[in-house]
Design an enzyme around this catalytic site. Structure first.
Site, PDB file in Angstrom:
ATOM      1  N   ASP A   3       9.529  -5.656  -6.353  1.00  0.00           N
ATOM      2  CA  ASP A   3       8.521  -6.460  -5.655  1.00  0.00           C
ATOM      3  C   ASP A   3       7.432  -6.852  -6.652  1.00  0.00           C
ATOM      4  OD1 ASP A   3       7.161  -4.052  -5.993  1.00  0.00           O
ATOM      5  OD2 ASP A   3       7.517  -3.417  -3.938  1.00  0.00           O
TER       6      ASP A   3
ATOM      7  N   ASP B 177       3.546  -7.035  -6.972  1.00  0.00           N
ATOM      8  CA  ASP B 177       2.233  -6.718  -6.416  1.00  0.00           C
ATOM      9  C   ASP B 177       1.156  -7.432  -7.216  1.00  0.00           C
ATOM     10  OD1 ASP B 177       3.275  -4.950  -4.475  1.00  0.00           O
ATOM     11  OD2 ASP B 177       3.513  -3.427  -6.027  1.00  0.00           O
TER      12      ASP B 177
ATOM     13  N   ASP C 229      -1.436   5.413 -10.994  1.00  0.00           N
ATOM     14  CA  ASP C 229      -0.849   6.723 -11.270  1.00  0.00           C
ATOM     15  C   ASP C 229      -0.428   6.912 -12.735  1.00  0.00           C
ATOM     16  OD1 ASP C 229       1.201   4.901 -10.779  1.00  0.00           O
ATOM     17  OD2 ASP C 229       2.144   6.056  -9.191  1.00  0.00           O
TER      18      ASP C 229
HETATM   19  P1  ATP Z   1       8.468  -0.048  -7.424  1.00  0.00           P
HETATM   20  O1  ATP Z   1       9.224  -0.741  -8.475  1.00  0.00           O
HETATM   21  O2  ATP Z   1       9.208   1.115  -6.824  1.00  0.00           O
HETATM   22  O3  ATP Z   1       7.846  -0.959  -6.408  1.00  0.00           O
HETATM   23  P2  ATP Z   1       5.783   0.323  -8.335  1.00  0.00           P
HETATM   24  O4  ATP Z   1       5.282   0.921  -9.624  1.00  0.00           O
HETATM   25  O5  ATP Z   1       5.530  -1.136  -8.131  1.00  0.00           O
HETATM   26  O6  ATP Z   1       7.300   0.678  -8.231  1.00  0.00           O
HETATM   27  P3  ATP Z   1       4.509   0.693  -5.798  1.00  0.00           P
HETATM   28  O7  ATP Z   1       4.676   1.855  -4.874  1.00  0.00           O
HETATM   29  O8  ATP Z   1       5.022  -0.625  -5.404  1.00  0.00           O
HETATM   30  O9  ATP Z   1       5.131   1.162  -7.182  1.00  0.00           O
HETATM   31  O10 ATP Z   1       2.966   0.613  -6.145  1.00  0.00           O
HETATM   32  C1  ATP Z   1       2.424  -0.442  -6.915  1.00  0.00           C
HETATM   33  C2  ATP Z   1       1.418   0.102  -7.899  1.00  0.00           C
HETATM   34  O11 ATP Z   1       0.343   0.718  -7.197  1.00  0.00           O
HETATM   35  C3  ATP Z   1       1.944   1.210  -8.822  1.00  0.00           C
HETATM   36  O12 ATP Z   1       2.570   0.677  -9.951  1.00  0.00           O
HETATM   37  C4  ATP Z   1       0.672   1.939  -9.176  1.00  0.00           C
HETATM   38  O13 ATP Z   1      -0.058   1.261 -10.155  1.00  0.00           O
HETATM   39  C5  ATP Z   1      -0.112   1.876  -7.881  1.00  0.00           C
HETATM   40  N1  ATP Z   1       0.164   3.039  -7.019  1.00  0.00           N
HETATM   41  C6  ATP Z   1       1.042   3.126  -6.006  1.00  0.00           C
HETATM   42  N2  ATP Z   1       1.028   4.328  -5.426  1.00  0.00           N
HETATM   43  C7  ATP Z   1       0.108   5.044  -6.080  1.00  0.00           C
HETATM   44  C8  ATP Z   1      -0.395   6.362  -5.944  1.00  0.00           C
HETATM   45  N3  ATP Z   1       0.086   7.194  -5.014  1.00  0.00           N
HETATM   46  N4  ATP Z   1      -1.373   6.742  -6.792  1.00  0.00           N
HETATM   47  C9  ATP Z   1      -1.865   5.906  -7.714  1.00  0.00           C
HETATM   48  N5  ATP Z   1      -1.416   4.670  -7.904  1.00  0.00           N
HETATM   49  C10 ATP Z   1      -0.458   4.218  -7.095  1.00  0.00           C
HETATM   50 MG    MG Z   2       6.039  -2.203  -6.408  1.00  0.00          MG
END
Ligand code: ATP
Ligand code: MG
Length: 420
Positions: A55, A57, A134
Site C-alpha cells: 500500500d 501511505d 517504528d
Molecule cells: P506494509 O508493507 O506491511 O504495509 P508498512 O511499513 O507500510 O508495511 P504499515 O502498518 O502500513 O506498515 O504502517 C505504515 C507506517 O506507519 C510504517 O512504515 C511505520 O512508519 C508507521 N507505523 C505503523 N505502525 C506503527 C507502530 N505500531 N509504531 C510506530 N510506527 C508505526
Molecule cells: Mg503500509
C-alpha cells in the site's frame, strides 16, 4: 535538530512509474494546495528494495480536516490515531498528518502507566514525525516536491545491511506499543532482514507485554503474520523470540511434539503456497490448524474421564476456543467453521455407506479433507486416509457408489423385542 540526508532523484531507484496512480493524484493535490506531501513507510522501503509495495501511505502537514476539504471522497477515521482515508472505488489511500513525539500534558496524547500510547493526535512537522515511526527502514520519506528521498535515521545504511533497527531506545519503544515486537518479526520474515541486536535482545525481556494488547488488535496482527505469504518464516521467528506463547499459549505447550509442530508447519506451508498461487485463504483454517493439538489432547483427556467421544470433542472445542478468544478474538463466523473442520476429522474413518456419503456431501468437506491430509502428511494419522479420500473424489458417482459399498454385507439385526 537532526539534519536529514537527502538522496536526490538521480541517486535512488524510485520512479513515479512504480507509484500507484491514485497515490500520485493525492500527493499532487496536497502539494498543489501548498502542503507538504510525501510517501512514507512500507512503500518507500519496498520501492527502494525493488519490491512491489502493498500500500502507499502518505504523510502531510495538512491537518485531517484540511485533507477532508481537499477531497470529496475522504473520510476521517480513528480516535486513537486520527487519519484521512481517501476512497477510489475499493482502493483506499491513507493520509496521516505528521505527528509529534514531544512529551507534554496535551490531552491529545494519552499514555497509560506502563508507557503505552493510548491516543496520539499531537500534530507536528516532518522532523517530529520521523521519531515516532517504528523502524529506521520504515521512516524514509519520498517527497513529491522534488522526488528526493529524505533519511533522518541512517535508514539507507540499514536497508543496505538488511537490518531492522528500532528508532530510539528499544525498551521504551516496545513499551509504548508492544505490537512493535510482532512487527519486527513480520518485517524480518518478509524482507529477510535481521533484527538488529539491541532491538532483538529486548524482545526476550518484554514479550510478556503482549498480554496487555486487546484481543481484537492481536487478532489483526496474527492475520498479518500468518497471511503474509511468509507464515513459516514468521512461525520460526515467533518461536525463536519466544513470542508464540503470547499469541497461542495453548499451542506453545505442544510444540515439543514433532508431530504437531510438523502439522502446523505443513499447514502454514500450504497457506503460503495458496497465497503465492492467488488462491483464497481463511482465518478459520489457520486457527483450526494452530489449535488442533490442544483440541485433540483435551478431547482425549475428556474421553479418559469417561465422556462419550462426541461430547468430549464438543467440550474440548469450546474450551480451547474460549481460552483463545481471551487472547486473540476470533469472529464467530470463523469459529463455527473451525468446529466443523475439527469435528469432521473423526468421520474420515468411516469409508462406507451413509456416513461416508454424507461426509462427502458436507459443505465443509473440502476444508476438513485438506486438514486431514495435512495430519496424514505429519504422520499424526498413519494410514491411507488421504489417498483414499483423494481417489474417491476423482470418481464418477457410479464408481463412488461401488467404493462406498460395505466390503461384506452385514447381517440384518432382528429388531429386539424390548425396543419399541
Ligand atoms: P506494509 O508493507 O506491511 O504495509 P508498512 O511499513 O507500510 O508495511 P504499515 O502498518 O502500513 O506498515 O504502517 C505504515 C507506517 O506507519 C510504517 O512504515 C511505520 O512508519 C508507521 N507505523 C505503523 N505502525 C506503527 C507502530 N505500531 N509504531 C510506530 N510506527 C508505526
Ligand atoms: Mg503500509
Amino acid at each position: 535538530m537532526t539534519l536529514p540526508t537527502i538522496i536526490s532523484r538521480n541517486e535512488h531507484c524510485i520512479s513515479r512509474d512504480n507509484i500507484d496512480d491514485k497515490a500520485l493524484k493525492v500527493l499532487y493535490r496536497l502539494h498543489n494546495a501548498g502542503f507538504r506531501a510525501l510517501l512514507v513507510g512500507g512503500s518507500v522501503r519496498d520501492l527502494l528494495l525493488n519490491h512491489v509495495p502493498k500500500d502507499f501511505d502518505i504523510a502531510t502537514d495538512a491537518h485531517p480536516e484540511q485533507v477532508k476539504k481537499l477531497f470529496s471522497n475522504c473520510r476521517l477515521i480513528g480516535r486513537r490515531f486520527r487519519l484521512a482515508h481517501i476512497f477510489f472505488g475499493r482502493e483506499i489511500i491513507e493520509v496521516a498528518t505528521f505527528r509529534s513525539s514531544l512529551d507534554g500534558d496535551d490531552v491529545d496524547r494519552v499514555q497509560d502507566d506502563a508507557g503505552r500510547i493510548l491516543r496520539d493526535n499531537v500534530y507536528g512537522n516532518i522532523e517530529d514525525d520521523v521519531w515516532r515511526r517504528d523502524f529506521t527502514v520504515n521512516a524514509l520519506y519520498y517527497d513529491i516536491a522534488d522526488f528526493s528521498v529524505i533519511d533522518y535515521t541512517h535508514a539507507m545504511d540499514d536497508l543496505k545491511n538488511r537490518q531492522l533497527k528500532l528508532i530510539g531506545n528499544p525498551a521504551t519503544r516496545y513499551r509504548e506499543d508492544p505490537v512493535r515486537m510482532l512487527r519486527a518479526v513480520r518485517f524480518a520474515a518478509r524482507l529477510g532482514f535481521e533484527i538488529h541486536s539491541e532491538s532483538a535482545k529486548t524482545i526476550f525481556e518484554l514479550g510478556y507485554l503482549l498480554g496487555d494488547i486487546p484481543p481484537a488488535r492481536l487478532y489483526e496482527e496474527v492475520l498479518k503474520l500468518f497471511h503474509s505469504g511468509y507464515a513459516i518464516a514468521c512461525f520460526d521467528l515467533l518461536k525463536k523470540y519466544q513470542l508464540l506463547q503470547y499469541l497461542f499459549p495453548q499451542t506453545a505447550e505442544y510444540l515439543d511434539d514433532p508431530v504437531f509442530d510438523n502439522f502446523i508447519r505443513y499447514s502454514l506451508q500450504s497457506t503460503d503456497n495458496r497465497i503465492n498461487e492467488g488462491k483464497p485463504i481463511t482465518p478459520a483454517f489457520l486457527f483450526s490448524a494452530m489449535l488442533w493439538g490442544p483440541v485433540r489432547q483435551l478431547s482425549e483427556k475428556f474421553v479418559q474421564d469417561g465422556l462419550p467421544v462426541s461430547i468430549a470433542m464438543q467440550n474440548a472445542m469450546s474450551t480451547v476456543i474460549k481460552n483463545q478468544i481471551g487472547i486473540t478474538s476470533i469472529p464467530r463466523r470463523f469459529s463455527m467453521v473451525m468446529r466443523d473442520i475439527w469435528h469432521l476429522q473423526y468421520r474420515f474413518k468411516y469409508r462406507h455407506g451413509h456416513r461416508a456419503r454424507s461426509l462427502l456431501a458436507h459443505h465443509k468437506f473440502r476444508a476438513a479433507y485438506d486438514f486431514m491430509c495435512l495430519r496424514n502428511k505429519a504422520k499424526e494419522i498413519e494410514d491411507d486416509s488421504c489417498e483414499w479420500w483423494t481417489r474417491i473424489q476423482t470418481m464418477s458417482s457410479d464408481q463412488q457408489e461401488k467404493m462406498l459399498k460395505p466390503a461384506k454385507s452385514s447381517p440384518r439385526k432382528k429388531p429386539s423385542k424390548k425396543q419399541s
